[in-house]
Design a protein around this motif. Structure first.
Motif, PDB file in Angstrom:
ATOM      1  N   ALA A  67       0.843  -1.203   0.000  1.00  0.00           N
ATOM      2  CA  ALA A  67       0.000   0.000   0.000  1.00  0.00           C
ATOM      3  C   ALA A  67       0.877   1.252   0.000  1.00  0.00           C
ATOM      4  O   ALA A  67       0.577   2.222  -0.694  1.00  0.00           O
ATOM      5  N   ARG A  68       1.973   1.217   0.757  1.00  0.00           N
ATOM      6  CA  ARG A  68       2.898   2.367   0.760  1.00  0.00           C
ATOM      7  C   ARG A  68       3.539   2.535  -0.615  1.00  0.00           C
ATOM      8  O   ARG A  68       3.729   3.659  -1.085  1.00  0.00           O
ATOM      9  N   LEU A  69       3.871   1.422  -1.259  1.00  0.00           N
ATOM     10  CA  LEU A  69       4.444   1.478  -2.599  1.00  0.00           C
ATOM     11  C   LEU A  69       3.453   2.117  -3.570  1.00  0.00           C
ATOM     12  O   LEU A  69       3.814   2.992  -4.358  1.00  0.00           O
ATOM     13  N   GLU A  70       2.197   1.715  -3.462  1.00  0.00           N
ATOM     14  CA  GLU A  70       1.161   2.287  -4.325  1.00  0.00           C
ATOM     15  C   GLU A  70       0.958   3.780  -4.044  1.00  0.00           C
ATOM     16  O   GLU A  70       0.835   4.596  -4.953  1.00  0.00           O
ATOM     17  N   THR A  71       0.956   4.148  -2.778  1.00  0.00           N
ATOM     18  CA  THR A  71       0.799   5.547  -2.398  1.00  0.00           C
ATOM     19  C   THR A  71       1.939   6.393  -2.955  1.00  0.00           C
ATOM     20  O   THR A  71       1.733   7.504  -3.441  1.00  0.00           O
ATOM     21  N   HIS A  72       3.137   5.853  -2.904  1.00  0.00           N
ATOM     22  CA  HIS A  72       4.289   6.607  -3.408  1.00  0.00           C
ATOM     23  C   HIS A  72       4.307   6.686  -4.928  1.00  0.00           C
ATOM     24  O   HIS A  72       5.068   7.471  -5.494  1.00  0.00           O
ATOM     25  N   ARG A 137      11.981   0.056   3.518  1.00  0.00           N
ATOM     26  CA  ARG A 137      12.352   0.666   4.803  1.00  0.00           C
ATOM     27  C   ARG A 137      12.203   2.181   4.745  1.00  0.00           C
ATOM     28  O   ARG A 137      11.637   2.797   5.657  1.00  0.00           O
ATOM     29  N   LEU A 138      12.662   2.801   3.672  1.00  0.00           N
ATOM     30  CA  LEU A 138      12.574   4.257   3.576  1.00  0.00           C
ATOM     31  C   LEU A 138      11.129   4.735   3.424  1.00  0.00           C
ATOM     32  O   LEU A 138      10.770   5.789   3.944  1.00  0.00           O
ATOM     33  N   ARG A 139      10.308   3.967   2.730  1.00  0.00           N
ATOM     34  CA  ARG A 139       8.891   4.371   2.592  1.00  0.00           C
ATOM     35  C   ARG A 139       8.152   4.294   3.924  1.00  0.00           C
ATOM     36  O   ARG A 139       7.129   4.943   4.109  1.00  0.00           O
ATOM     37  N   GLN A 140       8.665   3.511   4.877  1.00  0.00           N
ATOM     38  CA  GLN A 140       8.024   3.436   6.192  1.00  0.00           C
ATOM     39  C   GLN A 140       8.145   4.762   6.938  1.00  0.00           C
ATOM     40  O   GLN A 140       7.357   5.045   7.835  1.00  0.00           O
ATOM     41  N   ASN A 141       9.149   5.538   6.601  1.00  0.00           N
ATOM     42  CA  ASN A 141       9.353   6.837   7.245  1.00  0.00           C
ATOM     43  C   ASN A 141       9.655   7.839   6.136  1.00  0.00           C
ATOM     44  O   ASN A 141      10.792   8.224   5.923  1.00  0.00           O
ATOM     45  N   SER A 142       8.621   8.235   5.450  1.00  0.00           N
ATOM     46  CA  SER A 142       8.760   9.043   4.251  1.00  0.00           C
ATOM     47  C   SER A 142       8.411  10.509   4.499  1.00  0.00           C
ATOM     48  O   SER A 142       7.419  10.808   5.156  1.00  0.00           O
ATOM     49  N   PRO A 143       9.201  11.414   3.931  1.00  0.00           N
ATOM     50  CA  PRO A 143       8.881  12.832   4.076  1.00  0.00           C
ATOM     51  C   PRO A 143       7.784  13.288   3.112  1.00  0.00           C
ATOM     52  O   PRO A 143       7.403  14.455   3.121  1.00  0.00           O
ATOM     53  N   PHE A 144       7.272  12.383   2.324  1.00  0.00           N
ATOM     54  CA  PHE A 144       6.286  12.768   1.313  1.00  0.00           C
ATOM     55  C   PHE A 144       4.841  12.725   1.804  1.00  0.00           C
ATOM     56  O   PHE A 144       3.935  13.054   1.061  1.00  0.00           O
ATOM     57  N   TRP A 145       4.603  12.360   3.048  1.00  0.00           N
ATOM     58  CA  TRP A 145       3.226  12.297   3.538  1.00  0.00           C
ATOM     59  C   TRP A 145       2.560  13.664   3.439  1.00  0.00           C
ATOM     60  O   TRP A 145       1.401  13.782   3.096  1.00  0.00           O
ATOM     61  N   LEU A 146       3.325  14.697   3.729  1.00  0.00           N
ATOM     62  CA  LEU A 146       2.783  16.064   3.678  1.00  0.00           C
ATOM     63  C   LEU A 146       2.469  16.455   2.247  1.00  0.00           C
ATOM     64  O   LEU A 146       1.447  17.107   1.978  1.00  0.00           O
ATOM     65  N   VAL A 147       3.316  16.039   1.327  1.00  0.00           N
ATOM     66  CA  VAL A 147       3.095  16.320  -0.096  1.00  0.00           C
ATOM     67  C   VAL A 147       1.791  15.669  -0.551  1.00  0.00           C
ATOM     68  O   VAL A 147       0.963  16.282  -1.228  1.00  0.00           O
ATOM     69  N   LEU A 148       1.593  14.423  -0.157  1.00  0.00           N
ATOM     70  CA  LEU A 148       0.382  13.697  -0.566  1.00  0.00           C
ATOM     71  C   LEU A 148      -0.861  14.266   0.071  1.00  0.00           C
ATOM     72  O   LEU A 148      -1.914  14.294  -0.541  1.00  0.00           O
ATOM     73  N   ARG A 149      -0.731  14.718   1.280  1.00  0.00           N
ATOM     74  CA  ARG A 149      -1.885  15.268   1.981  1.00  0.00           C
ATOM     75  C   ARG A 149      -2.406  16.534   1.313  1.00  0.00           C
ATOM     76  O   ARG A 149      -3.594  16.808   1.310  1.00  0.00           O
TER      77      ARG A 149
END
Length: 151
Positions: A67-72, A137-149
Motif C-alpha cells: 500500500a505504501r508502494l502504491e501511495t508513493h 524501509r525508507l517508505r516506512q518513514n517518508s517525508p512525502f506524507w505532507l506532499v500527498l496530503r
C-alpha cells in the motif's frame, strides 16, 4: 492412545493453520473434530502455532508495504510533473529538516532522505518505485506524507 489423539490433533491444527494462512485468513481458533472427539486447540500448546502467527504477521506487513508502494506512485507522478516537482521536493526537504530539528526520527533516515532529495530526481523516482528492502524501509518513514496530503 491419548498421545496418538494429541499428535493427530496437532497435525490437523497445523494443517488448518497452513490452509488458513494460504487462504489469507490468518490463524483461526475454530474447533476441530478428531475421531468424533471435540478438541479445542486453545487447550493444547502447539509451539508451531507461533510460526503460523509469524507468517500471518508477515503477510499483513507485506500488504501495508505494498500500500505504501502504491501511495508513493502518486509521489512519482508529482516528481515527474514539471510544475509539481519543485513543490514536492521543497515540501519533502522541509519535512526532513523538521525531523532533524525536532529529533523526530533516526539520524540514518534523515541522512538517507537528505541525500536522496539532494540528488537526481530519476534516482529518487527509481527508489520510490522499487520493491526492495531499502526502498520499503525508507517508505516506512517518508517525508512525502505532507506532499500527498496537500494534493
Amino acid at each position: 492412545m491419548h498421545d496418538d489423539v494429541l499428535r493427530q490433533a496437532k497435525h490437523t491444527y497445523q494443517e488448518r493453520c497452513r490452509h488458513d494462512v494460504s487462504e489469507g485468513k490468518g490463524i483461526t481458533q475454530s474447533l476441530h473434530f478428531i475421531r468424533g472427539d471435540l478438541i479445542k486447540p486453545a487447550r493444547i500448546h502447539f509451539p508451531d502455532v507461533e510460526f503460523g502467527e509469524r507468517v500471518t504477521a508477515r503477510g499483513q506487513q507485506r500488504t501495508i508495504d505494498l500500500a505504501r508502494l502504491e501511495t508513493h506512485s502518486a509521489v512519482v507522478g508529482l516528481l515527474l510533473g514539471r510544475r509539481t516537482q519543485r513543490v514536492a521536493l521543497s515540501r519533502a526537504r522541509r519535512e526532513v529538516r523538521r525531523w532533524q530539528r525536532r529529533q523526530l526520527c533516526s539520524v540514518d533516515y534523515i541522512r538517507e532522505w537528505s541525500q536522496l532529495l539532494a540528488g537526481p530526481v530519476p534516482a529518487l523516482v527509481d527508489l520510490l518505485r522499487a520493491d526492495t528492502p531499502t526502498a520499503t524501509r525508507l517508505r516506512q518513514n517518508s517525508p512525502f506524507w505532507l506532499v500527498l496530503r496537500r494534493h
